[in-house]
Structures are given as structure tokens and as C-alpha cells.
Design a protein around this motif. Sequence first.
Motif, mmCIF file in Angstrom:
data_model
loop_
_atom_site.group_PDB
_atom_site.id
_atom_site.type_symbol
_atom_site.label_atom_id
_atom_site.label_comp_id
_atom_site.label_asym_id
_atom_site.label_seq_id
_atom_site.Cartn_x
_atom_site.Cartn_y
_atom_site.Cartn_z
ATOM 1 N N ALA A 56 151.229 -2.260 76.564
ATOM 2 C CA ALA A 56 149.899 -1.932 77.102
ATOM 3 C C ALA A 56 150.021 -1.110 78.383
ATOM 4 N N ASP A 58 147.038 0.741 79.274
ATOM 5 C CA ASP A 58 145.648 1.211 79.312
ATOM 6 C C ASP A 58 144.947 0.806 80.603
ATOM 7 N N HIS A 59 145.700 0.292 81.575
ATOM 8 C CA HIS A 59 145.096 -0.255 82.794
ATOM 9 C C HIS A 59 144.253 0.764 83.550
ATOM 10 N N TYR A 61 142.090 2.651 82.640
ATOM 11 C CA TYR A 61 140.704 2.818 82.205
ATOM 12 C C TYR A 61 139.731 2.067 83.110
ATOM 13 N N PHE A 62 140.235 1.067 83.850
ATOM 14 C CA PHE A 62 139.347 0.451 84.857
ATOM 15 C C PHE A 62 140.031 0.241 86.210
ATOM 16 N N MET A 87 149.727 1.099 73.416
ATOM 17 C CA MET A 87 148.309 0.794 73.639
ATOM 18 C C MET A 87 147.838 1.528 74.883
ATOM 19 N N ARG A 108 142.562 2.542 73.093
ATOM 20 C CA ARG A 108 141.487 1.870 73.856
ATOM 21 C C ARG A 108 140.195 2.672 73.692
ATOM 22 N N GLN A 143 137.425 -4.208 74.399
ATOM 23 C CA GLN A 143 137.374 -5.370 75.287
ATOM 24 C C GLN A 143 136.131 -6.166 74.919
ATOM 25 N N LYS A 205 143.580 -9.828 70.324
ATOM 26 C CA LYS A 205 144.488 -10.008 71.466
ATOM 27 C C LYS A 205 143.894 -11.089 72.351
ATOM 28 N N TYR A 207 145.106 -14.714 75.153
ATOM 29 C CA TYR A 207 146.128 -15.258 76.042
ATOM 30 C C TYR A 207 146.782 -16.492 75.448
ATOM 31 N N GLY A 227 149.913 -10.055 77.982
ATOM 32 C CA GLY A 227 150.912 -10.380 79.004
ATOM 33 C C GLY A 227 150.293 -11.011 80.231
ATOM 34 N N GLY A 228 149.260 -10.359 80.762
ATOM 35 C CA GLY A 228 148.629 -10.862 81.982
ATOM 36 C C GLY A 228 149.404 -10.465 83.223
ATOM 37 N N ASP A 252 151.318 -8.197 73.403
ATOM 38 C CA ASP A 252 150.777 -6.925 73.892
ATOM 39 C C ASP A 252 150.905 -6.982 75.402
ATOM 40 N N MET A 253 151.992 -6.481 75.902
ATOM 41 C CA MET A 253 152.399 -6.744 77.270
ATOM 42 C C MET A 253 152.430 -5.470 78.091
ATOM 43 N N GLY A 254 151.878 -5.550 79.286
ATOM 44 C CA GLY A 254 151.892 -4.406 80.181
ATOM 45 C C GLY A 254 152.670 -4.698 81.438
ATOM 46 N N ARG A 255 152.003 -5.339 82.424
ATOM 47 C CA ARG A 255 152.612 -5.526 83.743
ATOM 48 C C ARG A 255 153.932 -6.286 83.690
HETATM 49 C C1 R5P Z 1 143.602 -6.328 78.992
HETATM 50 O O1 R5P Z 1 143.432 -7.011 78.045
HETATM 51 C C2 R5P Z 1 143.581 -4.877 78.962
HETATM 52 O O2 R5P Z 1 143.645 -4.379 77.695
HETATM 53 C C3 R5P Z 1 144.545 -4.281 79.891
HETATM 54 O O3 R5P Z 1 144.193 -3.215 80.581
HETATM 55 C C4 R5P Z 1 145.971 -4.385 79.558
HETATM 56 O O4 R5P Z 1 146.228 -4.250 78.210
HETATM 57 C C5 R5P Z 1 146.564 -5.595 80.145
HETATM 58 O O5 R5P Z 1 147.929 -5.705 80.002
HETATM 59 P P1 R5P Z 1 148.739 -6.732 80.905
HETATM 60 O O6 R5P Z 1 147.779 -7.824 81.286
HETATM 61 O O7 R5P Z 1 149.844 -7.232 80.062
HETATM 62 O O8 R5P Z 1 149.216 -5.997 82.099
#
Ligand code: R5P
Length: 292
Positions: A56, A58-59, A61-62, A87, A108, A143, A205, A207, A227-228, A252-255
Motif C-alpha cells: 500500500a 496510496d497514503h 490521497y489524504f 495499491m 484507489r 474506503q 481489507k 485489521y 498493516g496500520g 496489504d501493508m504500507g508503513r
Molecule cells: C488505509 O486503509 C488506506 O488504504 C491507506 O492509505 C493505506 O493503505 C494504509 O496502509 P498502512 O496502514 O499499512 O500504512
Amino acid sequence: MADKDGLKIAKDYHVSEPFANMGGSYIKGAAGLDWGMRKHLSHIFDPKSGNTVMFAFDHGYFMGSTAGLERLDIVVPKLMPYIDCLMGTRGALRTCIPAENRKAVALRVSSGSSMLNDDLSHEVVAVDIEDAIRMNADCMAVQTFIGADGQLQSLDNLSRVINAGFKYSIPTLGVVAVGKDMERTDRYFKLATRIIAEMGVQMVKTYYCDNFEEVVAACPVPIVVAGGKKLPEAEALTMAYRSIQGGARGLDMGRNIFQSDHAVEMAQAIGKIVHEGFTDKEALEFYQDAIH
Ligand code: R5P
């Protein structure tokens, strides 16, 4: 209004029984879908493990420019060999990711809030289906705010995307949004994932939580776990392992990947859990060996 008094608490999830309607597909809930939808889903979920590593990014976008994602053009391509699905937003994908790649795309498509708002729950569908088709998206991510101020708008967005997706055989990924004051319990995630699945999405998706296997059992489409916020690597790997053990079909992991000091090795370690049956301990050993 439906009578809510005297509602029985759902409790019999038959967690040890496999999903009964696989119908020849390796993807939960896909038996009744047409060829095009199933083809897209097979790009996302590896046919051998049945699972996926979504990355992920896509952060923006906001959140705008996010720590670790300042340069999408540099960060994302380095991680691509170790993930199954990208993503991102159409802006990020078109500008920063070479089209010549064989990764699945989770596009997204909802937008409308920013970190400057107190309430992030009011969104619109920002990408039309024709653009999702042009980008060869394998799913469209929306979302979805259940129990939040923007629930009606959010479910309207989700429905519009699902309806367009069915018209052109592009799956929809419903993303359970959790506001800062909302509970992160199995009770809430059972409610949210099931509502979203019954709206007609092909994947959800959400938690990880206690009793996660019940959340999975009650949801008739594959769940990928979000991921969160950034955790120490060992904790993130344990969360990933428990998610897969609990029946998630991927992460689906980003940070927890891009904010790691060793993002490439972290993506690889997640892949070991998701596709190769590694435990969290084995994945941590792999990660530690790889960074030294
Ligand atoms: C959260 O659900 C959004 O789609 C996010 O912008 C992103 O995908 C979050 O990824 P993560 O929480 O793993 O950084």
C-alpha cells in the motif's frame, strides 16, 4: 426501521470448517463470478499459495507526502520484485511506476478527505470506471466508513463502484476504515466486513484483532489484513503470521514496509509468511540474516 430489540448474538462461526462454496475456484466467494473477474483475482492472489502481498502506497490521497514515501519513483520500484500487488492512486501509478511490469494493481478510487479535516469519513468516487479499465486495474479500492458520520455516503460510493465493476468485470476491494475514536474489536470488524461483503465486493481489507478467525469465517470473500501504524519489525511479522494463521489471504501493508529501515528485506520477510508458510520467528530470523 428493523426491530433491533432482542437480537441474538451471533456465535456459531464453524471456524474449523472450510468455506463450503468454493465451486472449483481457489478464491473464496469467487465461484459465482464471471471469467473476467476471476482472471483479475488470479492476478492478485497467487495460484499456488492462494495469498497475496499487497504493497500500500496510496497514503498520499489524504496524507500528502508521507514519511518513507517522499519519492514514490525511487521507493516503489525497489520493492516490486517482492510483492504481488501495487495499491496506489492513479496519479502515483501513472507518474512514478513504469507500466512495463507484471504486478497486479489495486487502484484507489475513493477520495475527498485530507489530514486537515477532523472527519475523514466524507468521500466521493474520484475515479471513473473507464479510467480503471484504461489502467488495467485488477481491483478498485474504496474506503468504507461503517458506523461513522459518512456511512451513507460511503456505502453509496461503494455501491457505485461495485455496480460499475460488475458491468466490466473489475473486482472491488472494500477497505474498512477505522476512525480514531472507533473500536478495533472483533465485534466491530465482524459487522463492518460482513456489511461490506454483502454489498457485493470481491475482497475486503480490514485489521487484525482478537478472534480474527471468526471475522474471517463470517466473511464470504477473502480478507487481506491492513498493516496500520509502524510497529517494530518483530511485532509486524507476528501480526502478519497471526493474520495468515487466522485465515487472512494476504497482507496489504504500507508503513510497516516502507518506514522500515530495511524495507526490501521487510517485504521479503512478509512474503515468506504469506507464501512460504514461515512462522513469525522464522521470518524474523530471515529478516535479521538479510540485513546483516
Ligand atoms: C488505509 O486503509 C488506506 O488504504 C491507506 O492509505 C493505506 O493503505 C494504509 O496502509 P498502512 O496502514 O499499512 O500504512
